[in-house]
Write a protein that holds these residues in place. Structure first.
Motif, PDB file in Angstrom:
ATOM      1  N   GLU A  67       0.851  -1.187   0.000  1.00  0.00           N
ATOM      2  CA  GLU A  67       0.000   0.000   0.000  1.00  0.00           C
ATOM      3  C   GLU A  67       0.889   1.240   0.000  1.00  0.00           C
ATOM      4  O   GLU A  67       1.771   1.374   0.838  1.00  0.00           O
ATOM      5  CB  GLU A  67      -0.930   0.003   1.209  1.00  0.00           C
ATOM      6  N   ALA A  68       0.629   2.126  -0.944  1.00  0.00           N
ATOM      7  CA  ALA A  68       1.455   3.323  -1.069  1.00  0.00           C
ATOM      8  C   ALA A  68       0.624   4.442  -1.663  1.00  0.00           C
ATOM      9  O   ALA A  68      -0.453   4.217  -2.237  1.00  0.00           O
ATOM     10  CB  ALA A  68       2.683   3.045  -1.940  1.00  0.00           C
ATOM     11  N   LEU A  69       1.120   5.673  -1.501  1.00  0.00           N
ATOM     12  CA  LEU A  69       0.494   6.846  -2.088  1.00  0.00           C
ATOM     13  C   LEU A  69       1.142   7.132  -3.435  1.00  0.00           C
ATOM     14  O   LEU A  69       2.368   7.171  -3.554  1.00  0.00           O
ATOM     15  CB  LEU A  69       0.649   8.068  -1.165  1.00  0.00           C
ATOM     16  N   THR A  70       0.320   7.326  -4.440  1.00  0.00           N
ATOM     17  CA  THR A  70       0.836   7.684  -5.750  1.00  0.00           C
ATOM     18  C   THR A  70       1.247   9.148  -5.771  1.00  0.00           C
ATOM     19  O   THR A  70       1.117   9.869  -4.776  1.00  0.00           O
ATOM     20  CB  THR A  70      -0.225   7.418  -6.832  1.00  0.00           C
ATOM     21  N   LYS A  71       1.749   9.586  -6.909  1.00  0.00           N
ATOM     22  CA  LYS A  71       2.214  10.963  -7.024  1.00  0.00           C
ATOM     23  C   LYS A  71       1.091  11.969  -6.843  1.00  0.00           C
ATOM     24  O   LYS A  71       1.321  13.089  -6.363  1.00  0.00           O
ATOM     25  CB  LYS A  71       2.880  11.158  -8.394  1.00  0.00           C
ATOM     26  N   ASP A  72      -0.149  11.582  -7.202  1.00  0.00           N
ATOM     27  CA  ASP A  72      -1.299  12.466  -7.010  1.00  0.00           C
ATOM     28  C   ASP A  72      -2.043  12.167  -5.717  1.00  0.00           C
ATOM     29  O   ASP A  72      -3.241  12.428  -5.604  1.00  0.00           O
ATOM     30  CB  ASP A  72      -2.255  12.369  -8.201  1.00  0.00           C
ATOM     31  N   THR A  75      -4.333   6.390  -2.656  1.00  0.00           N
ATOM     32  CA  THR A  75      -3.863   5.152  -2.052  1.00  0.00           C
ATOM     33  C   THR A  75      -4.173   3.973  -2.958  1.00  0.00           C
ATOM     34  O   THR A  75      -5.308   3.802  -3.398  1.00  0.00           O
ATOM     35  CB  THR A  75      -4.519   4.934  -0.685  1.00  0.00           C
ATOM     36  N   VAL A  76      -3.155   3.160  -3.215  1.00  0.00           N
ATOM     37  CA  VAL A  76      -3.324   1.955  -4.017  1.00  0.00           C
ATOM     38  C   VAL A  76      -2.596   0.806  -3.335  1.00  0.00           C
ATOM     39  O   VAL A  76      -1.698   1.007  -2.527  1.00  0.00           O
ATOM     40  CB  VAL A  76      -2.779   2.133  -5.455  1.00  0.00           C
ATOM     41  N   SER A  77      -3.016  -0.404  -3.677  1.00  0.00           N
ATOM     42  CA  SER A  77      -2.363  -1.614  -3.178  1.00  0.00           C
ATOM     43  C   SER A  77      -1.952  -2.446  -4.392  1.00  0.00           C
ATOM     44  O   SER A  77      -2.801  -2.846  -5.186  1.00  0.00           O
ATOM     45  CB  SER A  77      -3.302  -2.408  -2.273  1.00  0.00           C
ATOM     46  N   LEU A 111       9.236  -1.509  -5.249  1.00  0.00           N
ATOM     47  CA  LEU A 111       7.862  -1.353  -5.727  1.00  0.00           C
ATOM     48  C   LEU A 111       7.189  -0.156  -5.078  1.00  0.00           C
ATOM     49  O   LEU A 111       6.505   0.628  -5.750  1.00  0.00           O
ATOM     50  CB  LEU A 111       7.068  -2.628  -5.443  1.00  0.00           C
ATOM     51  N   ARG A 112       7.381   0.035  -3.781  1.00  0.00           N
ATOM     52  CA  ARG A 112       6.791   1.189  -3.093  1.00  0.00           C
ATOM     53  C   ARG A 112       7.375   2.494  -3.633  1.00  0.00           C
ATOM     54  O   ARG A 112       6.652   3.479  -3.812  1.00  0.00           O
ATOM     55  CB  ARG A 112       7.022   1.071  -1.595  1.00  0.00           C
ATOM     56  N   ASN A 113       8.663   2.515  -3.867  1.00  0.00           N
ATOM     57  CA  ASN A 113       9.285   3.728  -4.411  1.00  0.00           C
ATOM     58  C   ASN A 113       8.749   4.050  -5.799  1.00  0.00           C
ATOM     59  O   ASN A 113       8.517   5.221  -6.133  1.00  0.00           O
ATOM     60  CB  ASN A 113      10.802   3.557  -4.458  1.00  0.00           C
ATOM     61  N   ALA A 114       8.548   3.025  -6.621  1.00  0.00           N
ATOM     62  CA  ALA A 114       8.032   3.255  -7.966  1.00  0.00           C
ATOM     63  C   ALA A 114       6.596   3.775  -7.930  1.00  0.00           C
ATOM     64  O   ALA A 114       6.219   4.635  -8.729  1.00  0.00           O
ATOM     65  CB  ALA A 114       8.116   1.968  -8.786  1.00  0.00           C
ATOM     66  N   LEU A 115       5.792   3.272  -7.016  1.00  0.00           N
ATOM     67  CA  LEU A 115       4.402   3.727  -6.922  1.00  0.00           C
ATOM     68  C   LEU A 115       4.323   5.192  -6.521  1.00  0.00           C
ATOM     69  O   LEU A 115       3.432   5.924  -6.963  1.00  0.00           O
ATOM     70  CB  LEU A 115       3.639   2.867  -5.907  1.00  0.00           C
ATOM     71  N   GLY A 116       5.247   5.636  -5.688  1.00  0.00           N
ATOM     72  CA  GLY A 116       5.221   7.027  -5.248  1.00  0.00           C
ATOM     73  C   GLY A 116       5.695   8.016  -6.288  1.00  0.00           C
ATOM     74  O   GLY A 116       5.550   9.229  -6.086  1.00  0.00           O
ATOM     75  N   SER A 117       6.234   7.530  -7.393  1.00  0.00           N
ATOM     76  CA  SER A 117       6.779   8.436  -8.410  1.00  0.00           C
ATOM     77  C   SER A 117       5.891   8.577  -9.636  1.00  0.00           C
ATOM     78  O   SER A 117       6.256   9.286 -10.576  1.00  0.00           O
ATOM     79  CB  SER A 117       8.163   7.938  -8.852  1.00  0.00           C
ATOM     80  N   PRO A 160      -9.250   1.539  -3.418  1.00  0.00           N
ATOM     81  CA  PRO A 160     -10.329   1.622  -2.420  1.00  0.00           C
ATOM     82  C   PRO A 160     -11.695   1.726  -3.098  1.00  0.00           C
ATOM     83  O   PRO A 160     -11.813   2.246  -4.212  1.00  0.00           O
ATOM     84  CB  PRO A 160      -9.979   2.895  -1.637  1.00  0.00           C
ATOM     85  N   LEU A 161     -12.734   1.237  -2.403  1.00  0.00           N
ATOM     86  CA  LEU A 161     -14.074   1.206  -2.987  1.00  0.00           C
ATOM     87  C   LEU A 161     -14.570   2.607  -3.328  1.00  0.00           C
ATOM     88  O   LEU A 161     -15.172   2.820  -4.388  1.00  0.00           O
ATOM     89  CB  LEU A 161     -15.041   0.518  -2.019  1.00  0.00           C
ATOM     90  N   GLN A 162     -14.340   3.573  -2.464  1.00  0.00           N
ATOM     91  CA  GLN A 162     -14.785   4.944  -2.732  1.00  0.00           C
ATOM     92  C   GLN A 162     -14.100   5.513  -3.969  1.00  0.00           C
ATOM     93  O   GLN A 162     -14.720   6.208  -4.781  1.00  0.00           O
ATOM     94  CB  GLN A 162     -14.512   5.829  -1.517  1.00  0.00           C
TER      95      GLN A 162
END
Length: 241
Positions: A67-72, A75-77, A111-117, A160-162
């Motif tokens: 689970e990480a935050l994307t650049k925008d 939250t994604v898993s 993988l977490r670093n790539a998701l944040g970029s 996430p569902l929302q």
């Protein structure tokens, strides 16, 4: 004093190293002959030697969902599959305590670093680009361990569902807006064609009469009980004058 000697072969342990394996012999804490042994029959001294087995086959493991935050800031898993193999057994023994565990932890971190970029849309549209980014990050470190990362594949992306509902609503709004634009362009094009047709018919009375007869034929072919004759006001004045 009596000294009893034993042949060196009686103190050795013989092992069979399979074709896809290599062993590193540490004699008195140092790498024996500075190379890996195998495949085939290999012997070592159990009292002074320590043996490390290395598997040269391609290993595959699944990176747990990260689970990480994307650049925008969404939250994604995401989970992935990593393929790697040992290409140099000596660094795999000397430079890292456990190359298998270290490679797996490095895969999760990369993988977490790539998701944040990247942004979420880029992640959903172009998965191979994210996989290549993780692959390049892992190669930089694993090359020092005698490990070669062969392939990284993004396995699944969970939202996430929302966020899923919000994206579905946004996509529906976009489709409706595009449909309205298409209808408006079609109406504009139809209006332009009608204007051109009216100019052509007004300049040629015979074409107007042919169009009038064609309209009567279409009306009569539909089993209608009422037929409308479109007369101009000038024609009606001449008839009833």
């Amino acid at each position: 004093m009596v000294i009893i000697t034993f042949p060196i072969s009686m103190l050795c342990v013989f092992v069979v190293v399979r074709h896809f394996e290599r062993i590193i012999i540490l004699r008195n804490g140092k790498i024996y002959k500075n190379r890996a042994f195998g495949p085939g029959l290999v012997y070592f001294l159990p009292c002074v030697d320590t043996v490390k087995y290395i598997d040269l086959r391609i290993a595959c493991y699944v990176v747990p969902p990260q689970e990480a935050l994307t650049k925008d800031s969404l939250t994604v898993s995401v989970d992935a599959v990593v393929y790697y193999k040992v290409i140099d057994p000596i660094p795999a023994v000397i430079n890292v305590a456990d190359y298998s565990v270290s490679t797996q932890l490095l895969g999760a971190t990369a993988l977490r670093n790539a998701l944040g970029s990247v942004k979420l849309t880029d992640l959903l549209i172009d998965r191979p680009a994210i996989s290549n980014q993780v692959l390049e990050q892992m190669k930089k470190l694993t090359s020092q361990w005698g490990i070669k990362v062969l392939r990284v594949d993004i396995k699944d992306i969970r939202l996430p569902l929302q966020l899923q509902k919000a994206m579905a609503a946004e996509a529906e709004s976009t489709r409706l807006a595009n449909a309205k634009i298409i209808v408006a362009k079609a109406e504009i094009e139809a209006t332009k064609n009608l204007q051109k047709a009216s100019v052509i018919l007004s300049d040629n009375p015979l074409s107007m009469q042919l169009r009038y007869l064609q309209s009567l034929h279409l009306i009569a072919g539909e089993n209608a009980h009422t037929i409308v004759f479109p007369f101009s006001t000038e024609t009606l004045r001449k008839i009833f004058k």
